[in-house]
Design a protein around this motif. Structure first.
Motif, PDB file in Angstrom:
ATOM      1  N   GLY A  28       1.379  -0.711   0.151  1.00  0.00           N
ATOM      2  CA  GLY A  28       0.096   0.057   0.070  1.00  0.00           C
ATOM      3  C   GLY A  28       0.874   1.048   0.037  1.00  0.00           C
ATOM      4  O   GLY A  28       1.622   1.769  -1.042  1.00  0.00           O
ATOM      5  N   ASP A  78      -3.751   1.184   3.505  1.00  0.00           N
ATOM      6  CA  ASP A  78      -3.914  -0.049   2.419  1.00  0.00           C
ATOM      7  C   ASP A  78      -2.831  -1.159   2.073  1.00  0.00           C
ATOM      8  O   ASP A  78      -2.841  -1.596   1.005  1.00  0.00           O
ATOM      9  N   GLY A 113      -4.291  -3.972   0.433  1.00  0.00           N
ATOM     10  CA  GLY A 113      -4.507  -3.820  -1.116  1.00  0.00           C
ATOM     11  C   GLY A 113      -4.006  -4.639  -2.188  1.00  0.00           C
ATOM     12  O   GLY A 113      -4.718  -5.575  -2.753  1.00  0.00           O
TER      13      GLY A 113
END
Length: 587
Positions: A512, A552, A555
């Motif tokens: 991320g 994130d 992700g």
């Protein structure tokens, strides 16, 4: 040029030198200079090195043979290597003179014994009655017989031996004395009889008596300018025999100033990792193959003493870490770090030692696999594989075999701390332990299983409690207790037994918008969850969990339709209250 007398031709060392531009060659030829200084120097001419399997014993023995043997022609081999820079002062033919490395290059009568090959040849001899020679009944007889047979192929030696009385087919020492020559003896795997014929005490005594004649009797000792023995086990106390206690001995318990010759050093591995053909970082090499830690006296010691400095550094040490050289080379040739140790033949021996369980060895082994260390004293170690009566002796043997490292700086004269040196040995020991019938009954493993199940079931309170119990255990360093890295260690060690075979773990993984502290990704199975962990010290688990989401980190595992389960784990530690907190969410 022969097999036992003055060997020549290609060997493991010369092949490495020949391929140094396309393969891996680490120049350890300065060790030859150390032996030159010991030639004809009283007991200093007797050297014994004990190293584990796959630590370069044979290559070093071949290197010495290539340098000293009259049967070799190795000037081109050594040109440009470290030993070529040698210069010193020696007494030659009764006069002191300045010499270079060429003084002894291929000018010595060398007796070379590779005990593994001799054992194989003897077994073939023993199985074929057409080869039988009267009175050559065992490997000790055979060793003397074949060596003497080859020595007598030298016309000058044969003439002198023929004139001497009472020299039979097995009278090796008497024959050497009769030649009136000086020899360099190189003996690889000297301790083979004590490992492969461990229950044959009569044969061991016969062997030690032969060695006593060569190295303790004045006439036998006078035949040698140098004797170099290499093996796995130390040599001084075998079955109360002291035939070799005049050898200057170096081993994994105390390598002393020769520590850099027991494996690859940091500097040497750094150069290997800079090679264009090496895709592996030194950090990976260090994690997998380093960790054999030795202490040598501080380099300034002698200088301080020579200067009469009252504030000398006596008792000070500098630490040298060495890598398993065979595994480093295999990692480069195969383009990956892996366990290249488990194929060694001593695993059965380790199983036997662990299952003795003197003073709770099993618990100690598990603790060390998880990152701990255990103190032991090697003073009672008899340097064999049989006379073991307590834990200290077993740990001493495991250090000599390479399955444990030991702290370089001694706690006292003979006390050390044993530990698992690296990932390769850890994986080997884990595989060994998992095969034992008592494995699932061990409480420390049961705790790790509970931790894994608590995480999978998202039981945050139980996860925090178990991590806390690991954090408070004896094998988490007190000095590092309040550091965030200690939490990383706790979780890695806590999940080791149940996750190691199924997961790859990554620290500071780019993900991320930042770097995730710790990520566990299943190797193959898709029913296991990906685990993303963020650690916080003197903050909250909620803050840790929030960072995973905001940055994130997950992700990368939601691309291309990846539907694997992902667990987000926030773990915190309060250094004031010494309490742990955990939050777990399923993505």
């Amino acid at each position: 040029m022969g097999t036992f007398l003055n060997p020549g031709g290609s060997n493991a060392f010369t092949e490495l030198v020949a391929k140094q531009d396309s393969g891996i060659f680490v120049d350890k030829t300065d060790f030859i200079a150390e032996t030159i200084d010991r030639l004809d120097a009283g007991d200093l001419k007797l050297i014994a090195f004990a190293k584990p399997r796959r630590f370069g014993k044979t290559v070093t023995a071949h290197m010495l043979a290539s340098y000293y043997s009259k049967g070799a022609d190795c000037k081109a081999v050594f040109a440009g290597l470290k030993v070529a820079g040698y210069s010193g002062t020696k007494t030659v033919n009764g006069q002191k003179k300045e010499i270079t490395y060429e003084e002894y290059l291929n000018r010595c009568n060398v007796i070379y014994w590779d005990m593994n090959s001799i054992d194989n040849d003897f077994r073939a001899y023993e199985s074929d009655k057409s080869l039988y020679v009267d009175y050559v009944d065992d490997i000790v007889d055979y060793l003397q017989y074949v060596t003497l047979l080859e020595i007598r192929q030298n016309r000058e030696f044969d003439e002198k031996i023929s004139k001497a009385p009472l020299i039979g087919r097995k009278s090796l020492k008497q024959a050497l004395v009769a030649t009136e020559a000086k020899f360099v003896l190189i003996m690889d795997e000297w301790d083979l009889l004590y490992r492969e014929y461990r229950d044959n005490e009569a044969l061991q005594k016969k062997f030690i008596d032969m060695l006593r004649g060569l190295f303790k009797a004045a006439d036998g000792l006078s035949c040698f300018s140098l004797a170099y023995l290499t093996g796995i086990l130390p040599i001084k106390k075998y079955n109360s025999q002291s035939a070799l206690n005049n050898f200057d001995e170096y081993n994994m318990l105390h390598p002393d100033t020769f520590a850099p010759y027991f494996g690859f050093t940091d500097e040497e591995v750094r150069e290997i990792c800079r090679l264009p053909r090496c895709p592996i970082s030194q950090e990976q090499m260090k994690e997998w193959y380093e960790g054999y830690r030795f202490a040598v006296n501080d380099a300034d010691d002698n200088a301080n003493k020579a200067d009469g400095n009252s504030n000398d550094n006596r008792g000070k040490y500098r630490l040298i870490d060495v890598y398993n050289p065979n595994s480093v080379c295999k990692a480069v040739s195969r383009n990956r770090c892996s366990n290249y140790w488990s194929s060694t033949s001593s695993n059965e021996e380790v199983i036997r030692l662990i299952n003795m369980n003197f003073d709770g060895i099993k618990d100690d082994i598990l603790s060390m696999i998880a990152g701990g260390s255990v103190s032991f004293n090697f003073s009672s170690f008899q340097n064999d594989m049989v006379s073991l009566t307590k834990k200290d002796q077993i740990f001493s043997l495991l250090v000599c075999l390479g399955y444990l490292g030991c702290s370089g700086q001694p706690v006292s004269g003979t006390e050390r701390y044993a530990y698992v040196p690296n990932m390769e040995i850890r994986e080997t020991l884990i595989d060994i332990v998992r095969e034992q019938p008592w494995y699932n009954a061990m409480p420390v493993i049961a705790r790790y299983e509970r931790l894994f199940q608590a995480i999978r079931s998202r039981d945050a309170a139980n996860t925090a409690e178990i991590v806390g119990s690991i954090h408070n255990s004896s094998y988490v360093s007190v000095s590092g207790y309040n550091r965030e890295e200690a939490l990383v260690f706790c979780l890695i060690s806590g999940l080791m037994w149940c996750a190691e075979s199924s997961y790859d773990s990554f620290r500071e993984l780019p993900a991320g918008k930042g770097f995730a502290d710790l990520v566990f990704v299943p190797k193959i199975r898709t029913d296991l969850p990906i685990m993303i962990v963020e650690f916080k010290r003197d903050s909250s688990a909620e803050t840790a969990l929030k960072q995973i989401k905001e940055q994130d980190y997950a992700g990368r595992y939601r691309k291309d339709g990846d539907e694997r389960e992902v667990l987000l784990i926030g773990l915190s530690y309060n250094s004031g209250t010494r309490e742990h907190e955990c939050l777990i969410e399923r993505l």
